[in-house]
Design a protein around this motif. Structure first.
Motif, PDB file in Angstrom:
ATOM      1  N   HIS A  74      -0.782  11.877  -9.749  1.00  0.00           N
ATOM      2  CA  HIS A  74      -1.034   9.868  -8.918  1.00  0.00           C
ATOM      3  C   HIS A  74      -0.706   9.887  -7.569  1.00  0.00           C
ATOM      4  N   ARG A  77      -4.680  11.508  -6.078  1.00  0.00           N
ATOM      5  CA  ARG A  77      -5.715  10.897  -6.631  1.00  0.00           C
ATOM      6  C   ARG A  77      -5.204  10.059  -5.744  1.00  0.00           C
ATOM      7  N   ARG A  78      -4.274   9.057  -5.294  1.00  0.00           N
ATOM      8  CA  ARG A  78      -4.215   8.099  -4.945  1.00  0.00           C
ATOM      9  C   ARG A  78      -4.585   7.989  -3.511  1.00  0.00           C
ATOM     10  N   SER A  79      -3.859   8.590  -2.780  1.00  0.00           N
ATOM     11  CA  SER A  79      -3.926   9.159  -1.351  1.00  0.00           C
ATOM     12  C   SER A  79      -5.552  10.334  -0.856  1.00  0.00           C
ATOM     13  N   LYS A  82      -7.958   9.314   1.665  1.00  0.00           N
ATOM     14  CA  LYS A  82      -7.452   7.577   2.688  1.00  0.00           C
ATOM     15  C   LYS A  82      -6.807   7.958   3.365  1.00  0.00           C
ATOM     16  N   ASP A 155       2.818   2.254 -12.333  1.00  0.00           N
ATOM     17  CA  ASP A 155       1.976   2.961 -11.442  1.00  0.00           C
ATOM     18  C   ASP A 155       0.297   2.543 -11.968  1.00  0.00           C
ATOM     19  N   TYR A 156       0.230   2.613 -13.007  1.00  0.00           N
ATOM     20  CA  TYR A 156      -1.267   2.506 -13.376  1.00  0.00           C
ATOM     21  C   TYR A 156      -1.580   1.088 -13.472  1.00  0.00           C
ATOM     22  N   LEU A 158      -0.591  -1.093 -11.246  1.00  0.00           N
ATOM     23  CA  LEU A 158      -1.013  -1.196  -9.367  1.00  0.00           C
ATOM     24  C   LEU A 158      -2.290   0.056  -9.223  1.00  0.00           C
ATOM     25  N   SER A 159      -2.438   0.618  -9.760  1.00  0.00           N
ATOM     26  CA  SER A 159      -3.452   1.383  -8.821  1.00  0.00           C
ATOM     27  C   SER A 159      -5.154   0.208  -9.633  1.00  0.00           C
ATOM     28  N   VAL A 162      -4.986  -2.317  -7.184  1.00  0.00           N
ATOM     29  CA  VAL A 162      -5.787  -1.830  -5.733  1.00  0.00           C
ATOM     30  C   VAL A 162      -7.164  -1.079  -5.628  1.00  0.00           C
ATOM     31  N   LYS A 163      -8.005  -1.258  -6.513  1.00  0.00           N
ATOM     32  CA  LYS A 163      -9.097  -0.762  -6.939  1.00  0.00           C
ATOM     33  C   LYS A 163     -10.516  -2.203  -7.161  1.00  0.00           C
ATOM     34  N   ASN A 184       7.655   1.046 -11.101  1.00  0.00           N
ATOM     35  CA  ASN A 184       7.963   2.435 -10.595  1.00  0.00           C
ATOM     36  C   ASN A 184       9.394   2.934 -10.252  1.00  0.00           C
TER      37      ASN A 184
END
Length: 256
Positions: A74, A77-79, A82, A155-156, A158-159, A162-163, A184
């Protein structure tokens, strides 16, 4: 037990040193966040092959490997794509000429020390030869499942938020985030208390409380909630959200 702890300490030191080199080569210390969950996976795999088989140990290994792999994937993928996380950028600027040494000691080695403390139940399970499933074992597994779902679902959600470009600059306030500002973190703390319950009946089991106490302290008082919320200190939308929403334990929003 001391031999097991010493083996874990040496393994962790080597592990965080490898990630330190990766961080220096990539010029971003936030790879330490990816290394966090997978470090526990490495420990579980190591003791799986090095210690005798037991049912309780297998349960502990399986639950921690599942948690660690999900968390590391997770964060990776998030970072991806970025810039370096704001916390590590601030330290990079503040540490100046001592950046390399302080990075190794204050990011990677310090993380390794906390990893060893939180991994206490792994060491206890590795030493045990118990195949007895007790009521407290079931309770611990149930607590872990609830915590894991809170963390993974939070987490899901929030992702996805954010997308969505329409949410840029906004604060996540729906789903689990409607009832706690950090679902989380709540989930992570809860699942480690579950792991503690699983090893509690074992020899040295009471020492396992070091694990949930450490992660609870870190997330509530050090690197979790305080650092993250400081980032939004002057955000009026966040301040309104903060006023009506529980910081940690899920609860009905104030005024409803």
């Amino acid at each position: 037990m001391l031999h097991t702890a010493a083996s874990a300490a040496l393994l962790i030191l080597g592990y965080v040193t490898v990630w330190f080199v990766i961080g220096m080569l990539r010029r971003r210390n936030d790879v330490a966040d990816i290394a966090w969950g997978s470090g526990f996976v490495v420990l579980c795999v190591f003791f799986f092959f090095m210690q005798p088989f037991s049912a309780i140990a297998m349960i502990v290994y399986a639950l921690i490997v599942l948690w660690g792999l999900r968390l590391s994937l997770h964060i990776a993928r998030r970072s991806s794509g970025k810039p370096e996380d704001f916390r590590y950028r601030q330290w990079r600027e503040a540490w100046g000429k001592w950046f390399v040494l302080r990075s190794y000691l204050q990011v990677y080695v310090l993380q390794g020390c906390f990893m060893l403390l939180i991994a206490t139940p792994i060491l206890i399970a590795a030493e045990a030869a118990s195949n007895r499933i007790q009521a407290v074992t079931i309770a611990g597994i149930a607590l872990w499942v609830i915590g894991f779902l809170f963390e993974a679902v939070g987490d899901y959600q929030l992702s996805i938020f954010v997308k969505n470009k329409r949410n840029k600059g906004d604060i996540m306030q729906t789903g689990l985030w409607r009832y706690t500002r950090h679902p989380n973190y709540f989930g992570e703390v809860l699942l480690w208390w579950g792991i503690f319950l699983i090893v509690l009946p074992l020899e040295y089991g009471l020492w396992g409380i070091i694990s949930p106490l450490t992660i609870t302290f870190l997330l509530l008082k050090v690197s979790g909630i305080p650092m993250l919320e400081a980032k939004y200190g002057d955000n009026p939308q966040f301040q309104a959200y903060k006023k009506r929403t529980s910081a940690f334990f899920p609860w009905r929003p104030e005024g409803e």
